[in-house]
Design an enzyme around this catalytic site. Structure first.
Site, PDB file in Angstrom:
ATOM      1  N   LEU A 242      38.046  21.876  84.976  1.00 19.91           N
ATOM      2  CA  LEU A 242      38.139  21.261  83.826  1.00 19.91           C
ATOM      3  C   LEU A 242      39.579  20.642  83.529  1.00 19.91           C
ATOM      4  O   LEU A 242      40.337  21.354  82.958  1.00 19.91           O
ATOM      5  CB  LEU A 242      37.613  22.030  82.634  1.00 19.91           C
ATOM      6  CG  LEU A 242      37.030  21.354  81.313  1.00 19.91           C
ATOM      7  CD1 LEU A 242      36.304  22.484  80.512  1.00 19.91           C
ATOM      8  CD2 LEU A 242      38.084  20.571  80.375  1.00 19.91           C
ATOM      9  N   HIS A 243      39.856  19.388  84.039  1.00 19.61           N
ATOM     10  CA  HIS A 243      41.389  18.961  83.899  1.00 19.61           C
ATOM     11  C   HIS A 243      41.301  17.949  82.965  1.00 19.61           C
ATOM     12  O   HIS A 243      40.331  17.604  82.103  1.00 19.61           O
ATOM     13  CB  HIS A 243      41.771  18.459  85.233  1.00 19.61           C
ATOM     14  CG  HIS A 243      40.832  17.541  86.009  1.00 19.61           C
ATOM     15  ND1 HIS A 243      40.977  16.140  85.600  1.00 19.61           N
ATOM     16  CD2 HIS A 243      39.815  17.577  86.679  1.00 19.61           C
ATOM     17  CE1 HIS A 243      39.815  15.418  86.158  1.00 19.61           C
ATOM     18  NE2 HIS A 243      39.254  16.245  86.985  1.00 19.61           N
ATOM     19  N   LEU A 244      42.576  17.176  82.812  1.00 16.90           N
ATOM     20  CA  LEU A 244      42.552  16.359  81.655  1.00 16.90           C
ATOM     21  C   LEU A 244      41.669  15.225  81.505  1.00 16.90           C
ATOM     22  O   LEU A 244      41.305  14.952  80.317  1.00 16.90           O
ATOM     23  CB  LEU A 244      44.183  15.709  81.751  1.00 16.90           C
ATOM     24  CG  LEU A 244      44.623  14.719  80.608  1.00 16.90           C
ATOM     25  CD1 LEU A 244      44.393  15.520  79.099  1.00 16.90           C
ATOM     26  CD2 LEU A 244      46.021  14.443  81.013  1.00 16.90           C
TER      27      LEU A 244
END
Length: 88
Positions: free
Chosen positions: A14-16
């Site tokens: 769950l990155h930017l």
């Protein structure tokens, strides 16, 4: 309140970019959305920083909770986004 548990399949977790898309989906609905991961604190669905603080990685499970008139729809939209690869 509606709930659904999903697995993170994106290799980068769950990155930017993924968090930004989740916030966008949440903002398109009226229900309050909360995500939680591995017995950690909850993250508000409308906060990129809060979602990033979950530190969710590939293989982790996340529980999406929503409360409001369109709770089922927002949970469906978020879980579909993740099941479709979260932008992969």
């Amino acid at each position: 309140m509606e709930k659904k548990t999903i697995e993170i399949t994106n290799p980068n977790g769950l990155h930017l970019r993924v968090a930004s898309e989740v916030v966008k989906i949440c903002n398109e609905h009226k229900s309050k959305v909360v995500l939680s991961c591995k017995d950690c604190a909850e993250a508000e669905g409308c906060s990129v920083l809060s979602l990033l603080m979950l530190g969710a990685k590939k293989g982790d499970t996340i529980t999406i909770s929503a409360e409001g008139a369109d709770a089922k729809e927002v949970i469906s939209a978020i879980s579909s986004y993740f099941s479709d690869g979260a932008g992969i």
